[in-house]
Design an enzyme around this catalytic site. Structure first.
Site, mmCIF file in Angstrom:
data_model
loop_
_atom_site.group_PDB
_atom_site.id
_atom_site.type_symbol
_atom_site.label_atom_id
_atom_site.label_comp_id
_atom_site.label_asym_id
_atom_site.label_seq_id
_atom_site.Cartn_x
_atom_site.Cartn_y
_atom_site.Cartn_z
ATOM 1 N N ARG A 42 0.834 -1.202 0.000
ATOM 2 C CA ARG A 42 0.000 0.000 0.000
ATOM 3 C C ARG A 42 0.870 1.254 0.000
ATOM 4 O O ARG A 42 0.589 2.216 -0.668
ATOM 5 C CB ARG A 42 -0.900 -0.042 1.233
ATOM 6 C CG ARG A 42 -1.982 0.992 1.278
ATOM 7 C CD ARG A 42 -2.862 0.742 2.484
ATOM 8 N NE ARG A 42 -2.072 0.177 3.591
ATOM 9 C CZ ARG A 42 -2.595 -0.283 4.711
ATOM 10 N NH1 ARG A 42 -3.891 -0.279 4.874
ATOM 11 N NH2 ARG A 42 -1.819 -0.756 5.670
ATOM 12 N N ARG A 43 1.987 1.206 0.786
ATOM 13 C CA ARG A 43 2.842 2.399 0.939
ATOM 14 C C ARG A 43 4.262 2.090 0.471
ATOM 15 O O ARG A 43 5.004 1.355 1.139
ATOM 16 C CB ARG A 43 2.885 2.804 2.420
ATOM 17 C CG ARG A 43 1.539 3.223 2.953
ATOM 18 C CD ARG A 43 1.533 3.193 4.455
ATOM 19 N NE ARG A 43 1.564 1.830 4.986
ATOM 20 C CZ ARG A 43 1.665 1.528 6.274
ATOM 21 N NH1 ARG A 43 1.776 2.474 7.171
ATOM 22 N NH2 ARG A 43 1.681 0.275 6.680
ATOM 23 N N LYS A 103 -8.204 -15.938 5.580
ATOM 24 C CA LYS A 103 -9.352 -16.725 6.080
ATOM 25 C C LYS A 103 -10.665 -15.977 5.907
ATOM 26 O O LYS A 103 -11.697 -16.555 5.605
ATOM 27 C CB LYS A 103 -9.147 -17.090 7.549
ATOM 28 C CG LYS A 103 -9.109 -15.875 8.474
ATOM 29 C CD LYS A 103 -8.144 -16.032 9.593
ATOM 30 C CE LYS A 103 -7.087 -14.980 9.487
ATOM 31 N NZ LYS A 103 -6.028 -15.053 10.447
ATOM 32 N N GLY A 132 -2.250 -21.126 11.351
ATOM 33 C CA GLY A 132 -0.879 -20.734 11.006
ATOM 34 C C GLY A 132 0.007 -21.856 10.515
ATOM 35 O O GLY A 132 -0.218 -22.411 9.439
ATOM 36 N N GLY A 185 1.609 -7.871 22.975
ATOM 37 C CA GLY A 185 1.536 -7.980 21.514
ATOM 38 C C GLY A 185 0.704 -9.154 21.025
ATOM 39 O O GLY A 185 0.709 -9.466 19.836
ATOM 40 N N ASP A 199 -12.801 -14.142 13.883
ATOM 41 C CA ASP A 199 -11.647 -14.830 13.300
ATOM 42 C C ASP A 199 -11.839 -16.354 13.398
ATOM 43 O O ASP A 199 -11.663 -17.076 12.418
ATOM 44 C CB ASP A 199 -10.380 -14.377 14.047
ATOM 45 C CG ASP A 199 -9.148 -15.134 13.618
ATOM 46 O OD1 ASP A 199 -8.551 -14.762 12.600
ATOM 47 O OD2 ASP A 199 -8.771 -16.120 14.303
ATOM 48 N N LYS A 203 -12.441 -19.426 10.404
ATOM 49 C CA LYS A 203 -11.655 -20.671 10.351
ATOM 50 C C LYS A 203 -12.562 -21.891 10.480
ATOM 51 O O LYS A 203 -12.349 -22.914 9.827
ATOM 52 C CB LYS A 203 -10.593 -20.651 11.446
ATOM 53 C CG LYS A 203 -9.532 -19.574 11.202
ATOM 54 C CD LYS A 203 -8.713 -19.325 12.444
ATOM 55 C CE LYS A 203 -7.622 -18.289 12.198
ATOM 56 N NZ LYS A 203 -6.940 -17.881 13.430
ATOM 57 N N GLY A 305 1.765 -15.525 13.769
ATOM 58 C CA GLY A 305 3.141 -15.016 13.794
ATOM 59 C C GLY A 305 3.699 -15.058 12.391
ATOM 60 O O GLY A 305 3.317 -15.917 11.579
HETATM 61 N N1 LIG Z 1 -0.100 -12.154 11.157
HETATM 62 C C1 LIG Z 1 -0.362 -13.426 11.404
HETATM 63 O O1 LIG Z 1 0.114 -14.000 12.381
HETATM 64 C C2 LIG Z 1 -1.276 -14.203 10.476
HETATM 65 C C3 LIG Z 1 -1.517 -15.559 10.720
HETATM 66 C C4 LIG Z 1 -2.326 -16.286 9.846
HETATM 67 C C5 LIG Z 1 -2.900 -15.655 8.759
HETATM 68 N N2 LIG Z 1 -2.659 -14.323 8.562
HETATM 69 C C6 LIG Z 1 -3.302 -13.690 7.417
HETATM 70 O O2 LIG Z 1 -2.286 -13.207 6.544
HETATM 71 C C7 LIG Z 1 -2.735 -12.024 5.888
HETATM 72 C C8 LIG Z 1 -1.724 -10.892 6.133
HETATM 73 O O3 LIG Z 1 -1.587 -10.674 7.518
HETATM 74 P P1 LIG Z 1 -0.417 -9.727 8.102
HETATM 75 O O4 LIG Z 1 -0.481 -9.893 9.563
HETATM 76 O O5 LIG Z 1 0.851 -9.998 7.389
HETATM 77 O O6 LIG Z 1 -0.978 -8.277 7.699
HETATM 78 P P2 LIG Z 1 -0.175 -6.881 7.751
HETATM 79 O O7 LIG Z 1 1.033 -6.988 8.610
HETATM 80 O O8 LIG Z 1 -1.198 -5.845 8.077
HETATM 81 O O9 LIG Z 1 0.305 -6.670 6.251
HETATM 82 C C9 LIG Z 1 -0.584 -6.348 5.211
HETATM 83 C C10 LIG Z 1 0.201 -6.030 3.953
HETATM 84 O O10 LIG Z 1 -0.721 -5.784 2.910
HETATM 85 C C11 LIG Z 1 -0.403 -4.532 2.283
HETATM 86 N N3 LIG Z 1 -1.636 -3.899 1.803
HETATM 87 C C12 LIG Z 1 -2.705 -3.521 2.528
HETATM 88 N N4 LIG Z 1 -3.650 -2.984 1.719
HETATM 89 C C13 LIG Z 1 -3.139 -3.021 0.466
HETATM 90 C C14 LIG Z 1 -3.601 -2.597 -0.791
HETATM 91 N N5 LIG Z 1 -4.804 -2.040 -0.926
HETATM 92 N N6 LIG Z 1 -2.811 -2.795 -1.881
HETATM 93 C C15 LIG Z 1 -1.594 -3.360 -1.751
HETATM 94 N N7 LIG Z 1 -1.086 -3.785 -0.581
HETATM 95 C C16 LIG Z 1 -1.858 -3.614 0.523
HETATM 96 C C17 LIG Z 1 0.272 -3.708 3.341
HETATM 97 O O11 LIG Z 1 1.083 -2.727 2.703
HETATM 98 P P3 LIG Z 1 2.050 -1.727 3.536
HETATM 99 O O12 LIG Z 1 3.168 -2.613 4.038
HETATM 100 O O13 LIG Z 1 2.484 -0.751 2.556
HETATM 101 O O14 LIG Z 1 1.200 -1.194 4.653
HETATM 102 C C18 LIG Z 1 1.088 -4.781 4.078
HETATM 103 O O15 LIG Z 1 2.310 -4.998 3.439
HETATM 104 C C19 LIG Z 1 -4.141 -11.747 6.425
HETATM 105 O O16 LIG Z 1 -5.087 -12.350 5.572
HETATM 106 C C20 LIG Z 1 -4.146 -12.474 7.757
HETATM 107 O O17 LIG Z 1 -5.438 -12.874 8.186
HETATM 108 C C21 LIG Z 1 -1.863 -13.584 9.389
#
Ligand SMILES: NC(=O)c1ccc[n+]([C@@H]2O[C@H](COP(=O)([O-])OP(=O)(O)OC[C@H]3O[C@@H](n4cnc5c(N)ncnc54)[C@H](OP(=O)(O)O)[C@@H]3O)[C@@H](O)[C@H]2O)c1
Length: 438
Positions: A42-43, A103, A132, A185, A199, A203, A305
């Site tokens: 996004r950024r 999900k 995960g 966190g 959430d 799932k 994570g």
């Molecule tokens: N985190 C976990 O532990 C975890 C576990 C299981 C599943 N998931 C799933 O994995 C996915 C990602 O999770 P995350 O925790 O990695 O999320 P995150 O840290 O918020 O990262 C989201 C990423 O998507 C980008 N983004 C957001 N809107 C966008 C847009 N309109 N166009 C292009 N890029 C865009 C953001 O860009 P910027 O970097 O520029 O902001 C960022 O790089 C989700 O579906 C989540 O449910 C996460």
């Protein structure tokens, strides 16, 4: 084999790191080198630390990246419904293979993704979307395809498991435990999706669809979060040799007309300390699968994570990349059983009810009468002076703790409603569903 990475946040950055660190092994396992063609974010100006990747491959034009002819596999780790749905449908229709951790999208509109995959002939893999790092969806959709799964019971949300484990360990209330989870966190600034069960419900829908060969969406899942769980509930559970967990349950059931159905729900429940899920503490996830021939299986590990989730994403990337090289695709969505999803009121559950009642003759009979009127059979009754199970009493009160046999959830809920209106019942101090033998 070239991939487009959509998203470079918590999960995406770890995907980049692992792809770099393991590039030689991954190439050997796939049979071709794996390269990142571009990364959509996004950024563009965001500080991404020392990511081992050429900074010029970042773009804000996700759709343009997906449409590039040199992209074979699209990995989506952005999250949310739109624009992710539009991107993935576009990619799949164009014949690319997709790996996603999303999900929410799969539970909201998995059908659109599966149909686009069937149209384009690519693969759709989503191991990271549930629990995960834990290999769970592949076992359900491949290893157990020769068996009949009867029930899936899981702890699939680490945040709520951390909060409930903290309440159990320290006697803290929900708000206090949530504060601790936020400080460490484990909970996001807005914890609604976790603590209200959204959430886990997404799932549950994914797990039920795979386990029962039936399309189950988020709207089909009965959902209750943990915000109403009190320190008194936790004390009450402890007094029964139990603990409270937010469970996702997907089970086969037979409806009153004798038809096979499924019931899918997310709610807090008491489980005995002897249950395999009772010892799953902190932010860990675990899923307990009961199958006809295989018997009981337990899957346990880190449910979230960056690195654990990236591990599951990369496992899928290797699988779809191999398929592309071999010119094959994995088996498509299996929804042939098409079982009706049963409403929560018809689900067979058990309740644990603690009542603060007036300590005088006839009270027990009056309370038992309410259960009988709703055709709910009582399994055990325990009586103590009020306060004995963790709630303060008034001296002339007694506490009744009742555990029922299974009954339709609607009958149990109606019983509790009537008890609340009874003059001899000073308060209903705790109502919890019970899972596993007590
Ligand atoms: N985190 C976990 O532990 C975890 C576990 C299981 C599943 N998931 C799933 O994995 C996915 C990602 O999770 P995350 O925790 O990695 O999320 P995150 O840290 O918020 O990262 C989201 C990423 O998507 C980008 N983004 C957001 N809107 C966008 C847009 N309109 N166009 C292009 N890029 C865009 C953001 O860009 P910027 O970097 O520029 O902001 C960022 O790089 C989700 O579906 C989540 O449910 C996460």
């Amino acid at each position: 084999m070239r991939l487009a990475l959509l998203g470079c946040g918590t999960v995406g950055a770890e995907v980049v790191r692992l792809l770099h660190e393991q590039s030689t092994d991954l190439a050997a396992r796939i049979g071709a080198p794996l390269e990142i063609a571009g990364i959509a974010v996004r950024r563009l100006g965001r500080d991404r630390g020392d990511l081992p990747v050429d900074p010029t491959i970042f773009t804000t034009d996700a759709l343009g990246l997906i449409k590039r002819d040199d992209v074979d596999v699209v990995v989506e780790v952005v999250g949310g419904i739109e624009p992710a749905r539009g991107w993935l449908v576009e990619a799949l229709r164009a014949g690319k293979s997709v790996v996603t951790a999303n999900k929410a999208l799969l539970a909201e509109d998995g059908v659109a993704l599966h149909e686009a995959a069937a149209e384009g002939g690519g693969d759709l893999y989503y191991e990271a979307s549930v629990a995960g790092a834990i290999p769970l969806l592949r076992p359900l959709r491949e290893s157990l395809h020769g068996d009949r799964i009867n029930r899936v019971t899981g702890i699939v949300n680490g945040t709520t498991n951390f909060i409930l484990s903290a309440m159990d360990a320290t006697g803290a209330g929900f708000a206090e435990a949530l504060e601790e989870a936020t400080e460490l966190g484990y909970a996001e600034a807005d914890p609604t999706a976790d603590v209200e069960g959204f959430d886990a419900a997404a799932k549950a829908a994914i797990l039920a669809s795979l386990a029962f060969h039936t399309r189950v969406g988020a709207a089909d899942v009965h959902r209750e979060g943990i915000t109403e769980v009190t320190a008194a509930d936790v004390a009450s559970a402890k007094a029964m040799g139990c603990t409270i967990k937010l469970l996702c349950i997907a089970a086969r059931a037979v409806d009153p007309a004798g038809r096979e159905t499924v019931n899918v729900r997310v709610h807090p429940a008491m489980i005995p300390l002897t249950h395999p899920l009772a010892s799953v503490g902190d932010a860990f996830n675990a899923v307990f699968v009961e199958a006809e021939a295989a018997g009981q299986l337990m899957f346990y590990g880190r449910g979230a994570g960056g690195a654990p989730t990236a591990s599951a994403v990369l496992g899928d990337v290797v699988a779809v990349a191999r398929n592309r090289l071999a010119g094959v695709r994995a088996a498509s969505e299996s929804a042939y059983a098409d079982l009706p999803v049963r409403p929560m009121g018809e689900a067979l559950t058990r309740y644990h009810v603690s009542l603060d009642v007036a300590d005088r003759p006839g009270v027990l009979a009056a309370v038992a009468g309410v259960f009988a009127r709703h055709e709910v059979s009582i399994a055990t009754v325990r009586q103590g002076s009020a306060g004995s199970t963790g709630t303060p009493g008034r001296g002339d009160d007694a506490e009744l703790v009742i555990v029922t046999h299974v009954a339709p959830d609607a009958a149990l809920a109606a019983t509790v409603r009537e008890l609340r209106g009874l003059a001899i019942v000073r308060s209903v101090t705790s109502v919890l569903r019970v899972e596993g033998g007590l």
